[in-house]
Design a protein around this motif. Structure first.
Motif, PDB file in Angstrom:
ATOM      1  N   UNK A  37     -21.712  27.369  30.909  1.00 30.71           N
ATOM      2  CA  UNK A  37     -21.869  28.311  29.791  1.00 30.71           C
ATOM      3  C   UNK A  37     -22.245  29.717  30.258  1.00 30.71           C
ATOM      4  N   UNK A  38     -22.258  29.934  31.597  1.00 34.66           N
ATOM      5  CA  UNK A  38     -22.620  31.237  32.122  1.00 34.66           C
ATOM      6  C   UNK A  38     -21.419  32.174  32.101  1.00 34.66           C
ATOM      7  N   UNK A  39     -21.578  33.436  31.593  1.00 30.42           N
ATOM      8  CA  UNK A  39     -20.478  34.401  31.633  1.00 30.42           C
ATOM      9  C   UNK A  39     -20.008  34.626  33.062  1.00 30.42           C
ATOM     10  N   UNK A  40     -18.713  34.665  33.261  1.00 28.75           N
ATOM     11  CA  UNK A  40     -18.130  34.926  34.572  1.00 28.75           C
ATOM     12  C   UNK A  40     -17.839  33.685  35.384  1.00 28.75           C
ATOM     13  N   UNK A  41     -18.359  32.512  34.959  1.00 24.07           N
ATOM     14  CA  UNK A  41     -18.168  31.280  35.736  1.00 24.07           C
ATOM     15  C   UNK A  41     -16.676  30.939  35.897  1.00 24.07           C
ATOM     16  N   UNK A  42     -15.902  31.102  34.807  1.00 23.25           N
ATOM     17  CA  UNK A  42     -14.492  30.701  34.875  1.00 23.25           C
ATOM     18  C   UNK A  42     -13.653  31.716  35.635  1.00 23.25           C
ATOM     19  N   UNK A  43     -14.128  32.943  35.687  1.00 22.05           N
ATOM     20  CA  UNK A  43     -13.441  33.934  36.530  1.00 22.05           C
ATOM     21  C   UNK A  43     -13.616  33.580  38.001  1.00 22.05           C
ATOM     22  N   UNK A  44     -14.823  33.080  38.346  1.00 20.13           N
ATOM     23  CA  UNK A  44     -15.060  32.638  39.723  1.00 20.13           C
ATOM     24  C   UNK A  44     -14.161  31.445  40.041  1.00 20.13           C
ATOM     25  N   UNK A  45     -14.087  30.487  39.135  1.00 19.43           N
ATOM     26  CA  UNK A  45     -13.226  29.324  39.356  1.00 19.43           C
ATOM     27  C   UNK A  45     -11.776  29.743  39.558  1.00 19.43           C
ATOM     28  N   UNK A  46     -11.314  30.730  38.767  1.00 14.86           N
ATOM     29  CA  UNK A  46      -9.939  31.221  38.906  1.00 14.86           C
ATOM     30  C   UNK A  46      -9.710  31.782  40.310  1.00 14.86           C
ATOM     31  N   UNK A  47     -10.622  32.569  40.804  1.00 16.25           N
ATOM     32  CA  UNK A  47     -10.476  33.137  42.142  1.00 16.25           C
ATOM     33  C   UNK A  47     -10.458  32.039  43.207  1.00 16.25           C
ATOM     34  N   UNK A  48     -11.268  31.004  42.988  1.00 18.09           N
ATOM     35  CA  UNK A  48     -11.349  29.935  43.989  1.00 18.09           C
ATOM     36  C   UNK A  48     -10.054  29.143  44.048  1.00 18.09           C
ATOM     37  N   UNK A  49      -9.537  28.690  42.870  1.00 18.14           N
ATOM     38  CA  UNK A  49      -8.331  27.858  42.975  1.00 18.14           C
ATOM     39  C   UNK A  49      -7.081  28.684  43.266  1.00 18.14           C
ATOM     40  N   UNK A  50      -7.145  30.015  43.138  1.00 11.98           N
ATOM     41  CA  UNK A  50      -6.003  30.848  43.525  1.00 11.98           C
ATOM     42  C   UNK A  50      -6.025  31.196  45.016  1.00 11.98           C
ATOM     43  N   UNK A  52      -5.488  30.143  48.451  1.00 11.51           N
ATOM     44  CA  UNK A  52      -4.783  29.061  49.143  1.00 11.51           C
ATOM     45  C   UNK A  52      -5.394  28.726  50.497  1.00 11.51           C
ATOM     46  N   UNK A  53      -6.362  29.546  50.972  1.00 15.20           N
ATOM     47  CA  UNK A  53      -6.970  29.295  52.277  1.00 15.20           C
ATOM     48  C   UNK A  53      -8.088  28.259  52.173  1.00 15.20           C
ATOM     49  N   UNK A  54      -8.566  28.020  50.977  1.00 17.15           N
ATOM     50  CA  UNK A  54      -9.680  27.091  50.796  1.00 17.15           C
ATOM     51  C   UNK A  54      -9.205  25.639  50.827  1.00 17.15           C
ATOM     52  N   UNK A  55     -10.191  24.726  50.971  1.00 16.00           N
ATOM     53  CA  UNK A  55      -9.899  23.290  51.017  1.00 16.00           C
ATOM     54  C   UNK A  55      -9.212  22.848  49.715  1.00 16.00           C
ATOM     55  N   UNK A  56      -8.200  21.996  49.856  1.00 14.49           N
ATOM     56  CA  UNK A  56      -7.412  21.553  48.683  1.00 14.49           C
ATOM     57  C   UNK A  56      -8.292  20.834  47.671  1.00 14.49           C
ATOM     58  N   UNK A  57      -9.211  19.991  48.156  1.00 15.72           N
ATOM     59  CA  UNK A  57     -10.058  19.232  47.234  1.00 15.72           C
ATOM     60  C   UNK A  57     -10.972  20.139  46.426  1.00 15.72           C
ATOM     61  N   UNK A  58     -11.460  21.196  47.053  1.00 21.54           N
ATOM     62  CA  UNK A  58     -12.315  22.160  46.363  1.00 21.54           C
ATOM     63  C   UNK A  58     -11.515  22.900  45.295  1.00 21.54           C
ATOM     64  N   UNK A  59     -10.321  23.331  45.665  1.00 21.63           N
ATOM     65  CA  UNK A  59      -9.466  24.055  44.711  1.00 21.63           C
ATOM     66  C   UNK A  59      -9.083  23.143  43.531  1.00 21.63           C
ATOM     67  N   UNK A  60      -8.767  21.900  43.845  1.00 18.58           N
ATOM     68  CA  UNK A  60      -8.425  20.918  42.788  1.00 18.58           C
ATOM     69  C   UNK A  60      -9.572  20.779  41.784  1.00 18.58           C
ATOM     70  N   UNK A  61     -10.827  20.669  42.336  1.00 18.39           N
ATOM     71  CA  UNK A  61     -11.985  20.518  41.464  1.00 18.39           C
ATOM     72  C   UNK A  61     -12.195  21.777  40.621  1.00 18.39           C
ATOM     73  N   UNK A  62     -11.925  22.940  41.188  1.00 15.89           N
ATOM     74  CA  UNK A  62     -12.065  24.198  40.443  1.00 15.89           C
ATOM     75  C   UNK A  62     -11.101  24.245  39.258  1.00 15.89           C
ATOM     76  N   UNK A  63      -9.888  23.769  39.484  1.00 15.05           N
ATOM     77  CA  UNK A  63      -8.901  23.732  38.396  1.00 15.05           C
ATOM     78  C   UNK A  63      -9.376  22.799  37.284  1.00 15.05           C
TER      79      UNK A  63
END
Length: 897
Positions: A37-50, A52-63
């Motif tokens: 419920x924190x403002x900006x949390x979903x913007x952070x998630x968007x940056x993480x799953x976009x 491609x250098x990060x771990x696939x499992x982490x990006x999957x969880x972000x999505x």
């Protein structure tokens, strides 16, 4: 949440949430849950799953966290809803690139975007569709595929929106799509995106069709564009090389629904038409010009009605499946458009026919296929072409010759011509030509090609099903033996369940039409059906077809059908046993077979009697087959009342008593009619067996208000009174006890009610029966009966008017209901011979007092007996209680005595 500092801690929490160690996993999940419920949390998630250098499992969880957040916090009214500013930023970030390398993550992102689109598109996200389309047109394969994947999920999600405003907005958007995209101009046929593209196109056209079906008036502004879209890609060169089958079908359906939609048709009286209907009709009329219709008509026939390579291959490899196909969408559209615009299209089709006159070169496969297509069109449009084609002349001068071309490649035309004849049989085909047709059928039933033989059998069926004024049995009989034998050979040869059903239906039609004249030729079929029944154990619909064939066979064989009992009776037993699963499919036909078997049985056998054990459960069902069940009970009564009642009267009585408590008036009539017939066939045994059903208590008799039920009750009472007076007396005594009345008082009430309700009885037979029944109480010195004497005479005079006819030469009257053992009248060709049950009914009628006793004579004898009993001095005053006009009418009827 500050983006720079937040990204690292959110990334760390997501990494820990992918751990297999619950000590690490649980705190991380709890931390992520608090940030939802924190403002900006979903913007952070968007940056993480976009990233491609990060771990696939982490990006999957972000999505997944992002997707779950849409369900919980995206709506403006949701608690802790995302701000409009953040949602705007997120929407923009979701469609900045379509280059996700991991398929699973790409699919989840596509679903995520579709969820947002469902809530925000098009009002708050108008750029989504244009960007997706632009990305699909790109040359880079991965980008094209991901954009198309996203577009597919977006369209599918939008298609699930049900509110009319949403559907209207959606449809306007969909119809403005770059059509070249849909038809794959930007995607090569061998591209991996092609399959996804085609699915998206079908989804799009389905949305369009659904909207047209459910909101035709709102669709009116889109009629012009939709017709242009469909016609251009299906009936002009624009679609060549880029269309595919399912898309063509959808386009044809679009045209068909617009053509046939009642909302788009003005009333015959234009002034009564709705403005929307007039507007839609105006658009259609302007679109379907002469040139447009001509092009559509020609292309439908010359392109879409042509047999395809796949169909020709099926013909060779699996001829039975080829012959069992349903009417294709193309043929349905042709029928609809030809019916609507026959004046324009008739000359076009006739010109195509004229260009194909004469035999076609067997080496010219193109022309053979074209002739097949044109003949197909002429058959489909038979009713529309009634005034424009002299089919009789065409049959004699052209089609007969085509049927005589025996080359194996010409089987295409032989099959089509015999099909064509079948289409025209009910439209325009002289009865005098039928013998010539039977010659053709006889020849083609021996054709080397199985498809031709199957089609010929179907045409034979269509011919046989015609009305008697067209189909004449005497014309067919010379060919019966040969054609029936060939049909039986075909039945044995085919292997597919559907084809066997098809051929069996033809055989059934033949047997039904020729009736008893089939008897010399059914031996082989009778021997084969038990084997076919055994083989069809897993095919209940084929067994239904066998049952239908057996029904007509039994009717044709009459009393000889007893020879079928070793096979027939177990079939009936299984089909009508509700404890057996197949009864769901077989019951209706099984009951009909049971009935005709009884009607044609010369005598009751123990096995036939035993099957009745199935009936109690059937009566308890109270299904739509109840009427047939009652007919079966009646058939047993006619066949052998004594033996049947001795075995089953008690169980039947229980069933009937139960039914009478909870059944419609029509159902009650059916139950009571069975009781009435039982009394007719067994006046001594039936009353005792059916006593509870006959018990006319104050509830079911004295207060009865439904006329037909009352008339049936009175018919039962009349039978008992007339043919079993001792039982009537005991019955009346019991009723008097139940009603706490004196028996004579109850009898008086009964006669009074009978007189009062005489108008309820409409059948002359029952009216005569009522008169005979009440007259049977005379002569009598009983004061109650003498008190009701006027009513008895009243009923009697009414009945005399019903049954007496005057001889114009002698002026005397005769009872027209009397029957005698005169020779049976000869049957005409159209009449079926009497069944064994018909004969039994006739013999029973000859013994029935209604048909065996002259009412006129009975009246005379009863009045004389009453006069003798009372003496002239007492009888005179009794007669004076009768209305003088009735006395005069009575004297007219009795003047011969």
């Amino acid at each position: 949440m500050d983006m720079d500092s937040a990204s690292s801690v959110v990334l760390q929490a997501l990494t820990q949430a992918t751990s297999q160690d619950t000590a690490v996993l649980k705190p991380a999940e709890e931390q992520l849950r608090q940030w939802e419920t924190q403002p900006g949390f979903y913007s952070v998630l968007l940056n993480i799953f976009n990233n491609h250098m990060l771990d696939v499992n982490v990006r999957w969880l972000a999505v997944l966290y992002f997707k779950n957040g849409i369900d919980r916090y995206w709506r403006r009214v949701a608690p802790h809803a995302l701000s409009e500013e953040e949602k705007t930023s997120l929407r923009a970030g979701l469609i900045t690139n379509f280059n996700e390398p991991v398929n699973q993550i790409a699919t989840q992102i596509a679903v995520l975007i579709a969820k947002v689109a469902r809530l925000d598109c098009p009002r708050h996200w108008p750029e989504l569709i244009p960007i997706l389309l632009e990305s699909v047109k790109g040359q880079e394969s991965l980008q094209q595929h991901r954009a198309l994947l996203t577009f597919y999920h977006v369209t599918k999600t939008l298609a699930s929106k049900c509110l009319a405003p949403d559907r209207r907005i959606k449809t306007y958007i969909q119809t403005t799509f770059d059509v070249s995209f849909f038809l794959g101009r930007q995607v090569r046929p061998d591209s991996p995106c092609r399959e996804k593209l085609e699915k998206t196109i079908i989804l799009y056209t389905k949305v369009l069709l659904d909207f047209l079906e459910h909101h035709p008036c709102a669709f009116i502004p889109l009629i012009q564009r939709s017709l242009e879209f469909a016609v251009s890609y299906v009936f002009t060169p624009v679609g060549e090389g880029v269309t595919f089958e399912r898309f063509i079908v959808q386009c044809m359906n679009l045209i068909k629904i617009i053509l046939k939609n009642d909302a788009y048709k003005p009333n015959k009286n234009i002034e009564d038409s709705k403005p929307e209907s007039l507007e839609a009709h105006k658009i259609k009329t302007a679109f379907f010009t002469h040139s447009t219709l001509t092009e559509i008509g020609r292309r439908l026939v010359s392109h879409y009605l042509l047999l395809t390579e796949e169909e020709l291959a099926m013909w060779e490899e699996d001829p039975e499946s080829f012959g069992n196909g349903n009417l294709p969408c193309t043929e349905v559209l042709f029928l609809d458009i030809f019916h609507t615009y026959s004046q324009t299209l008739t000359p076009v089709l006739l010109e195509m026919v004229q260009n194909l006159q004469g035999p076609t070169n067997v080496e010219d496969s193109v022309q053979l296929l074209m002739k097949d297509a044109v003949y197909n069109a002429v058959g489909l449009a038979a009713y529309e072409l009634f005034d424009n084609v002299d089919f009789d002349q065409w049959f004699k001068n052209q089609l007969l010759g085509e049927l005589q071309v025996s080359h194996h490649r010409y089987k295409l035309i032989r099959r089509r011509v015999i099909w064509l004849i079948g289409q025209w049989i009910s439209v325009k085909f002289k009865s005098d030509l039928r013998p010539l047709l039977y010659e053709v059928i006889l020849s083609l039933m021996q054709d080397p090609d199985l498809v031709v033989r199957i089609e010929t059998a179907t045409t034979l069926k269509l011919n046989i099903l015609e009305r008697n004024t067209i189909f004449r049995t005497e014309q067919f009989l010379p060919y019966l033996e040969s054609i029936f034998g060939l049909l039986f050979q075909l039945l044995q040869q085919v292997t597919e369940c559907d084809t066997k059903m098809q051929v069996l239906h033809v055989i059934s039609c033949v047997v039904e039409r020729v009736n008893i004249q089939i008897r010399p030729y059914v031996g082989c079929l009778v021997q084969y059906l038990p084997l076919l029944w055994k083989q069809s154990e897993e095919h209940n619909m084929l067994r239904c077809a066998i049952l239908t064939t057996l029904i007509h066979l039994v009717q044709g064989l009459g009393a000889e059908s007893k020879n079928l009992y070793p096979f027939l009776l177990p079939v009936i037993q299984l089909s009508t046993d509700v404890s057996q699963p197949p009864h769901v499919y077989l019951l209706e036909d099984g009951l009909e077979l049971w009935l005709v078997t009884l009607e044609n049985s010369p005598a009751l056998t123990p096995e036939l009697l035993r099957i009745f054990q199935n009936m109690s459960a059937l009566l308890e069902l109270s299904s739509e087959n109840m009427r047939t069940c009652f007919q079966i009970v009646n058939a047993y009564l006619y066949l052998s009342a004594t033996e049947f009642l001795q075995n089953y009267a008690e169980s039947l009585c229980r069933c009937f008593c139960s039914l009478l408590k909870d059944i419609t008036n029509e159902g009650r009539v059916q139950v009571l009619k069975v009781v009435e017939i039982a009394l007719k066939v067994s006046p001594t045994l039936a009353p005792h067996m059916f006593h509870p059903c006959c018990q006319l208590s104050s509830e079911v008799f004295w207060m009865e208000r439904y006329p037909v039920v009352m008339a049936t009750y009175l018919g039962i009472i009349g039978r008992v009174l007339l043919q079993n007076s001792s039982f009537f007396s005991s019955f009346l005594t019991q009723m008097a006890s139940e009603c706490s009345q004196e028996m004579e008082q109850l009898l008086g009430s009964l006669i009074e009610m009978w007189v009062d309700r005489m108008d309820n009885i409409t059948q002359p037979e029952r009216r005569k029966l009522s008169s005979l029944a009440l007259l049977s109480l005379l002569p009598s010195d009983n004061g109650v009966i003498q008190d009701k004497f006027c009513g008895i005479i009243n009923i009697t005079v009414e009945a005399l008017h019903d049954v007496m006819t005057e001889d114009p030469e002698t002026g005397t009257y005769k009872d027209c209901m009397l029957m005698s053992h005169l020779e049976e009248p000869k049957l005409s060709d159209d009449e079926e011979p009497p069944t064994e049950q018909d004969k039994r009914k006739k013999l029973l009628a000859l013994e029935d007092p209604v048909h065996a006793v002259s009412l006129q004579q009975v009246v005379y004898e009863k009045l004389k007996a009453q006069q003798s009993l009372m003496g002239d001095q007492s009888f005179g005053p009794l007669m004076e209680t009768v209305d003088t006009e009735l006395v005069r009418q009575l004297q007219d009827f009795l003047q011969v005595f």
